[in-house]
Design an enzyme around this catalytic site. Structure first.
Site, PDB file in Angstrom:
ATOM      1  N   ARG A  14      54.444  53.657  44.739  1.00  0.00           N
ATOM      2  CA  ARG A  14      54.656  52.244  44.375  1.00  0.00           C
ATOM      3  C   ARG A  14      55.025  52.099  42.905  1.00  0.00           C
ATOM      4  O   ARG A  14      54.285  52.570  42.037  1.00  0.00           O
ATOM      5  CB  ARG A  14      53.400  51.437  44.665  1.00  0.00           C
ATOM      6  CG  ARG A  14      53.205  51.272  46.142  1.00  0.00           C
ATOM      7  CD  ARG A  14      51.972  50.492  46.469  1.00  0.00           C
ATOM      8  NE  ARG A  14      51.998  50.135  47.890  1.00  0.00           N
ATOM      9  CZ  ARG A  14      50.953  49.801  48.588  1.00  0.00           C
ATOM     10  NH1 ARG A  14      49.768  49.758  48.028  1.00  0.00           N
ATOM     11  NH2 ARG A  14      51.071  49.500  49.863  1.00  0.00           N
ATOM     12  N   SER A  18      38.032  42.713  66.427  1.00  0.00           N
ATOM     13  CA  SER A  18      38.987  42.571  65.339  1.00  0.00           C
ATOM     14  C   SER A  18      40.403  42.800  65.859  1.00  0.00           C
ATOM     15  O   SER A  18      40.679  43.825  66.508  1.00  0.00           O
ATOM     16  CB  SER A  18      38.623  43.611  64.262  1.00  0.00           C
ATOM     17  OG  SER A  18      39.535  43.600  63.206  1.00  0.00           O
ATOM     18  N   SER A  46      51.006  38.491  57.877  1.00  0.00           N
ATOM     19  CA  SER A  46      51.824  38.389  56.672  1.00  0.00           C
ATOM     20  C   SER A  46      53.063  39.262  56.682  1.00  0.00           C
ATOM     21  O   SER A  46      54.029  38.952  55.995  1.00  0.00           O
ATOM     22  CB  SER A  46      50.988  38.747  55.456  1.00  0.00           C
ATOM     23  OG  SER A  46      50.630  40.109  55.489  1.00  0.00           O
ATOM     24  N   HIS A  77      47.906  33.033  54.920  1.00  0.00           N
ATOM     25  CA  HIS A  77      49.351  32.824  54.834  1.00  0.00           C
ATOM     26  C   HIS A  77      49.788  31.513  55.481  1.00  0.00           C
ATOM     27  O   HIS A  77      50.968  31.348  55.800  1.00  0.00           O
ATOM     28  CB  HIS A  77      50.106  34.016  55.433  1.00  0.00           C
ATOM     29  CG  HIS A  77      49.913  35.246  54.603  1.00  0.00           C
ATOM     30  ND1 HIS A  77      50.657  35.510  53.476  1.00  0.00           N
ATOM     31  CD2 HIS A  77      48.990  36.241  54.692  1.00  0.00           C
ATOM     32  CE1 HIS A  77      50.239  36.638  52.917  1.00  0.00           C
ATOM     33  NE2 HIS A  77      49.223  37.101  53.631  1.00  0.00           N
ATOM     34  N   THR A 119      43.016  31.510  50.978  1.00  0.00           N
ATOM     35  CA  THR A 119      43.181  31.931  49.585  1.00  0.00           C
ATOM     36  C   THR A 119      43.621  30.735  48.741  1.00  0.00           C
ATOM     37  O   THR A 119      44.254  29.805  49.245  1.00  0.00           O
ATOM     38  CB  THR A 119      44.220  33.056  49.454  1.00  0.00           C
ATOM     39  OG1 THR A 119      44.277  33.482  48.093  1.00  0.00           O
ATOM     40  CG2 THR A 119      45.617  32.616  49.865  1.00  0.00           C
ATOM     41  N   LYS A 153      48.010  31.849  47.018  1.00  0.00           N
ATOM     42  CA  LYS A 153      49.364  31.955  47.572  1.00  0.00           C
ATOM     43  C   LYS A 153      50.008  30.552  47.552  1.00  0.00           C
ATOM     44  O   LYS A 153      50.488  30.151  46.495  1.00  0.00           O
ATOM     45  CB  LYS A 153      49.316  32.622  48.934  1.00  0.00           C
ATOM     46  CG  LYS A 153      48.715  34.053  48.827  1.00  0.00           C
ATOM     47  CD  LYS A 153      48.879  34.883  50.046  1.00  0.00           C
ATOM     48  CE  LYS A 153      47.996  36.131  50.061  1.00  0.00           C
ATOM     49  NZ  LYS A 153      48.298  37.124  49.023  1.00  0.00           N
ATOM     50  N   THR A 190      28.450  38.368  41.032  1.00  0.00           N
ATOM     51  CA  THR A 190      29.702  38.424  40.281  1.00  0.00           C
ATOM     52  C   THR A 190      29.918  37.104  39.545  1.00  0.00           C
ATOM     53  O   THR A 190      29.496  36.037  40.021  1.00  0.00           O
ATOM     54  CB  THR A 190      30.891  38.749  41.232  1.00  0.00           C
ATOM     55  OG1 THR A 190      32.049  38.962  40.453  1.00  0.00           O
ATOM     56  CG2 THR A 190      31.152  37.665  42.243  1.00  0.00           C
ATOM     57  N   THR A 191      30.563  37.198  38.396  1.00  0.00           N
ATOM     58  CA  THR A 191      30.849  35.993  37.607  1.00  0.00           C
ATOM     59  C   THR A 191      31.760  35.056  38.395  1.00  0.00           C
ATOM     60  O   THR A 191      32.714  35.505  39.033  1.00  0.00           O
ATOM     61  CB  THR A 191      31.534  36.405  36.284  1.00  0.00           C
ATOM     62  OG1 THR A 191      30.642  37.272  35.585  1.00  0.00           O
ATOM     63  CG2 THR A 191      31.848  35.201  35.417  1.00  0.00           C
ATOM     64  N   THR A 248      51.111  49.505  54.281  1.00  0.00           N
ATOM     65  CA  THR A 248      51.133  48.051  54.476  1.00  0.00           C
ATOM     66  C   THR A 248      51.756  47.717  55.834  1.00  0.00           C
ATOM     67  O   THR A 248      51.339  46.772  56.510  1.00  0.00           O
ATOM     68  CB  THR A 248      51.921  47.380  53.329  1.00  0.00           C
ATOM     69  OG1 THR A 248      51.395  47.858  52.087  1.00  0.00           O
ATOM     70  CG2 THR A 248      51.803  45.880  53.365  1.00  0.00           C
TER      71      THR A 248
HETATM   72  C1  LIG Z   1      45.840  38.175  55.626  1.00  0.00           C
HETATM   73  C2  LIG Z   1      45.324  38.277  54.228  1.00  0.00           C
HETATM   74  N1  LIG Z   1      44.043  37.985  53.993  1.00  0.00           N
HETATM   75  C3  LIG Z   1      43.543  38.060  52.743  1.00  0.00           C
HETATM   76  C4  LIG Z   1      44.325  38.443  51.671  1.00  0.00           C
HETATM   77  C5  LIG Z   1      43.723  38.522  50.313  1.00  0.00           C
HETATM   78  O1  LIG Z   1      43.916  37.314  49.613  1.00  0.00           O
HETATM   79  P1  LIG Z   1      43.954  37.344  48.006  1.00  0.00           P
HETATM   80  O2  LIG Z   1      45.311  37.765  47.589  1.00  0.00           O
HETATM   81  O3  LIG Z   1      43.581  35.962  47.591  1.00  0.00           O
HETATM   82  O4  LIG Z   1      42.902  38.345  47.587  1.00  0.00           O
HETATM   83  C6  LIG Z   1      45.680  38.769  51.892  1.00  0.00           C
HETATM   84  C7  LIG Z   1      46.627  39.194  50.835  1.00  0.00           C
HETATM   85  O5  LIG Z   1      46.605  39.160  49.728  1.00  0.00           O
HETATM   86  C8  LIG Z   1      46.184  38.687  53.197  1.00  0.00           C
HETATM   87  O6  LIG Z   1      47.466  39.002  53.451  1.00  0.00           O
END
Ligand SMILES: Cc1ncc(COP(=O)(O)O)c(C=O)c1O
Length: 405
Positions: free
Chosen positions: A21, A136, A188, A216, A244, A247, A276-277, A362
């Site tokens: 990468r 899952s 994604s 997403h 999240t 994004k 964690t902070t 990925t």
């Molecule tokens: C499906 C999915 N869940 C969770 C995350 C993690 O989210 P964040 O980027 O906010 O850590 C990602 C990618 O970043 C994702 O593609």
């Protein structure tokens, strides 16, 4: 042991497979998205970004920037502690209220990132629910996989987006056991969408909790940006909706929403939440402003969908191979890691277009791709330039292949 030699040979392996990468050094320009400055040994130049997860360009929206500036002026830089020890800022409280309202849930809990929210929430639920079995989806994101793995709960993988397989697997577990079904709404990399209602039917029939990652989809779908579950009118059927803030909302952080008791339980037992902070107040303020804006405005969502359709049409007309789906993600399929990197390099060097190559792990080997994410801010000229550049490169590859045969 020769540690350096070990690291070196592992990296050589990545180079050999063509999936080492290389990060692209970008300087985002407020007010200029999707354009950014690219720094490289060859110099500094403006490029058009075609692979950002700032899906709607909210990272430069005046209301978001204003909220962040104001919060810095009022509160300073950091939160100053963990949520429990001096680090719960009023902006966190307001953000959690905004999120609970977004998904029409009783409560919400914010985390350092979407990754951490999945890892901490799934890890805590699956490890603490006695005898829990987690179901899952095989396409789940690494953060969900890690959370489930770290819980040490029994895990069953069901076939991607396949409620029948889920039903079969749930049917093999004793009825009284705790069960948790974890899946995503928009996947994604392929951009396909889960049959959320059918998965909920199956989960309900077996008395399983449902955990949906809408990372997403939040901000992008539904009348107020509550994701696919809002668009389908079924948010109430999901026990946990996770998302999240980094994004479509374009700031940073992650969250879960659910019942008061469930969120309180995760708040009280999740190591990844407790120790964690907390997020800087300005981050929480910016995210809340972004959510608030996208709840009230559908203009960005409408323009986004229109741009995606236009990019797809133009790629189809140019016979550039894409993976079909019903989302905003446009995967251009290259199916070879070395070629994928070479195309990405040509786009950047020759045409000033930035699309990162996506390789294993990925995506599965042999499905390497350029993951294109149109935004409301890409112009017709940007789209024409992208498709012309890809057509030129595709023609050249075809000619090279013909010459080699
Ligand atoms: C499906 C999915 N869940 C969770 C995350 C993690 O989210 P964040 O980027 O906010 O850590 C990602 C990618 O970043 C994702 O593609």
């Amino acid at each position: 042991m020769d540690y350096e030699a070990f690291f070196g040979s592992a990296l050589t392996g990545l180079h050999r497979e063509g999936r080492y990468r290389v990060f692209t050094d970008l300087e985002r320009q407020a007010g200029r998205f999707p354009y950014a400055t690219h720094h490289s040994p060859g110099g500094v130049r403006e490029v058009t970004v075609w692979c950002s997860n700032d899906y709607l360009g909210m990272g430069q929206h005046p209301s978001v920037l204003r909220a962040m500036h104001e919060a810095i002026d009022r509160c300073g830089a950091g939160a100053g502690g963990t949520r429990n020890i001096s680090g719960t800022n009023h902006y966190h409280v307001l953000l959690e209220q905004e999120l609970a309202d977004l998904h029409d849930k009783e409560a919400a809990l914010i985390f350092s990132s979407g990754y951490v929210s999945n890892w901490a929430a799934l890890g805590t639920l699956a490890s603490k629910l006695p005898g829990c079995v987690v179901f899952s989806d095989e396409g789940n994101h690494a953060s969900m996989i890690e959370g489930i793995r770290s819980s040490r709960a029994e895990r069953q993988i069901f076939r991607h987006n396949d409620p029948e397989d889920l039903n079969r697997k749930l049917g093999l577990i004793e009825p009284g056991r705790a069960k948790l079904v974890a899946f995503e709404s928009v996947y994604s990399m392929d951009g396909d969408i889960a049959p959320i209602d059918e998965i909920c039917d199956v989960a309900e029939a077996h008395g399983a909790l449902t955990y949906l990652d809408e990372v997403h989809a939040v901000g992008l779908y539904g009348a107020r940006g509550g994701g696919i579950s809002e668009r389908m009118g079924i948010a109430h059927r999901l026990n946990v909706i996770e998302g999240t803030l980094g994004k479509a909302f374009a700031v940073h952080g992650g969250y879960i929403t659910g019942s008061e008791q469930l969120c309180d339980f995760v708040r009280s037992f999740a190591s990844g939440f407790i120790f964690t902070t907390s997020l800087p107040p300005a981050v929480a303020a910016g995210a809340a402003a972004s959510i608030r804006h996208l709840k009230a405005s559908s203009a960005e969502r409408a323009r986004h969908q229109e741009r995606v359709a236009r990019v797809r049409q133009a790629l189809d007309a140019a016979a550039i191979p894409t993976l079909a789906n019903h989302s905003h993600i446009v995967p251009v399929m290259v199916c070879d890691p070395v070629l994928c990197k070479a195309i990405s390099d040509s786009l950047l060097d020759e045409f000033g277009i930035y699309v990162q190559p996506i390789n294993y792990p990925t995506v599965p080997r042999g499905t390497e791709r350029l993951r294109i994410t149109p935004s409301p801010l890409h112009s017709n000229a940007d789209i024409d330039h992208l498709v012309d550049a890809l057509s030129t490169i595709w023609r050249r590859i075809g000619l090279n292949k013909a010459a080699a045969e």
